[in-house]
Design a protein around this motif. Structure first.
Motif, short mmCIF file in Angstrom:
data_model
loop_
_atom_site.label_atom_id
_atom_site.label_comp_id
_atom_site.label_asym_id
_atom_site.label_seq_id
_atom_site.Cartn_x
_atom_site.Cartn_y
_atom_site.Cartn_z
N PRO A 1 0.80 -1.22 0.00
CA PRO A 1 0.00 0.00 0.00
C PRO A 1 0.84 1.28 0.00
O PRO A 1 0.33 2.35 -0.32
N ALA A 2 2.12 1.18 0.32
CA ALA A 2 2.98 2.36 0.32
C ALA A 2 3.48 2.73 -1.08
O ALA A 2 4.03 3.80 -1.29
N VAL A 3 3.30 1.82 -2.03
CA VAL A 3 3.76 2.06 -3.39
C VAL A 3 2.62 2.67 -4.21
O VAL A 3 1.50 2.17 -4.20
N ILE A 4 2.95 3.75 -4.89
CA ILE A 4 2.04 4.32 -5.88
C ILE A 4 2.60 3.92 -7.23
O ILE A 4 3.71 4.30 -7.58
N VAL A 5 1.87 3.10 -7.96
CA VAL A 5 2.32 2.69 -9.29
C VAL A 5 1.20 2.96 -10.28
O VAL A 5 0.03 2.71 -9.99
N ARG A 6 1.60 3.51 -11.42
CA ARG A 6 0.63 3.84 -12.46
C ARG A 6 1.15 3.40 -13.82
O ARG A 6 2.35 3.44 -14.09
N THR A 7 0.21 3.02 -14.65
CA THR A 7 0.51 2.74 -16.04
C THR A 7 0.49 4.07 -16.79
O THR A 7 -0.42 4.88 -16.60
N VAL A 8 1.47 4.27 -17.64
CA VAL A 8 1.56 5.47 -18.46
C VAL A 8 0.92 5.16 -19.81
O VAL A 8 1.30 4.19 -20.48
N LEU A 9 -0.03 5.99 -20.18
CA LEU A 9 -0.69 5.85 -21.48
C LEU A 9 -0.32 7.03 -22.38
O LEU A 9 -0.28 8.17 -21.93
N ALA A 10 -0.04 6.73 -23.63
CA ALA A 10 0.21 7.75 -24.65
C ALA A 10 -0.83 7.54 -25.74
O ALA A 10 -0.82 6.50 -26.42
N ASP A 11 -1.76 8.48 -25.84
CA ASP A 11 -2.89 8.33 -26.77
C ASP A 11 -3.60 7.00 -26.57
O ASP A 11 -3.95 6.31 -27.53
N GLY A 12 -3.75 6.61 -25.29
CA GLY A 12 -4.49 5.39 -24.95
C GLY A 12 -3.70 4.10 -25.03
O GLY A 12 -4.21 3.05 -24.69
N VAL A 13 -2.45 4.17 -25.49
CA VAL A 13 -1.61 2.98 -25.62
C VAL A 13 -0.67 2.90 -24.42
O VAL A 13 -0.11 3.92 -24.00
N VAL A 14 -0.46 1.70 -23.89
CA VAL A 14 0.46 1.53 -22.76
C VAL A 14 1.88 1.87 -23.22
O VAL A 14 2.43 1.21 -24.11
N ALA A 15 2.42 2.93 -22.61
CA ALA A 15 3.76 3.41 -22.98
C ALA A 15 4.80 3.03 -21.94
O ALA A 15 6.00 3.08 -22.22
N GLY A 16 4.36 2.69 -20.73
CA GLY A 16 5.31 2.37 -19.67
C GLY A 16 4.65 2.44 -18.31
O GLY A 16 3.43 2.31 -18.20
N HIS A 17 5.47 2.65 -17.28
CA HIS A 17 4.95 2.75 -15.93
C HIS A 17 5.77 3.77 -15.14
O HIS A 17 6.89 4.11 -15.52
N ALA A 18 5.18 4.25 -14.07
CA ALA A 18 5.85 5.20 -13.17
C ALA A 18 5.41 4.86 -11.75
O ALA A 18 4.26 4.47 -11.53
N ALA A 19 6.32 5.01 -10.80
CA ALA A 19 6.00 4.63 -9.43
C ALA A 19 6.76 5.48 -8.42
O ALA A 19 7.81 6.06 -8.73
#
Length: 156
Positions: A53-71
């Motif tokens: 629960p201490a980790v904030i992780v998000r999927t990065v979308l570029a024009d709706g396409v999965v481009a990567g992740h950030a946390a």
């Protein structure tokens, strides 16, 4: 290009696996872990990340396409950011936009980040987002099989 962050979904993991096992991404990032090379370790890593629960992780979308992740991860006094964007999206401002949004989600300061000293793209992303160089060190870079210079950056 529209860049956004969203909650991670199971269907994102195969894309992350493809990105993190890209030899060019590994060379650029330099400091890699077992989960960059072994699917079992990758699955274990992401199960741990998603359950913390201490980790904030998000999927990065570029024009709706999965481009990567950030946390953002780590204890309150040592919070760090990390991100990875697939090669197809390099040089398009995706990482900068994603990190800008991520640091809005995490109000704790300072935030820290590390980058290989020769990773000009990542250093530029971090500096555009307000991080400043706080120090330098050396570490072993598995992807390069040698010691490298590492830059530590901080966002106050």
């Amino acid at each position: 290009m529209e860049i956004s962050l969203r909650e991670l979904q199971d269907s994102d993991l195969p894309v992350f696996w493809k990105q993190l096992t890209d030899p060019q991404l590994q060379q650029m990032a330099a400091v890699t872990r077992k989960y960059h090379y072994d699917r079992n370790h990758f699955d274990q890593h992401w199960a741990k990340v998603r359950s913390d629960p201490a980790v904030i992780v998000r999927t990065v979308l570029a024009d709706g396409v999965v481009a990567g992740h950030a946390a953002v991860f780590g204890p309150p006094s040592e919070r760090e950011v990390t991100y990875a964007v697939g090669r197809a999206h390099w040089g398009q401002g995706v990482a900068t936009a994603a990190l800008t949004e991520l640091i809005k989600l995490e109000r704790t300061r300072p935030l820290h980040a590390d980058a290989a000293a020769d990773n000009a793209g990542s250093l530029r992303v971090l500096e555009k987002c307000g991080f400043i160089v706080a120090g330098r060190s050396r570490c072993f870079a598995r992807a390069r099989d040698k010691e490298i210079d590492l830059v530590r950056l901080t966002l106050s």
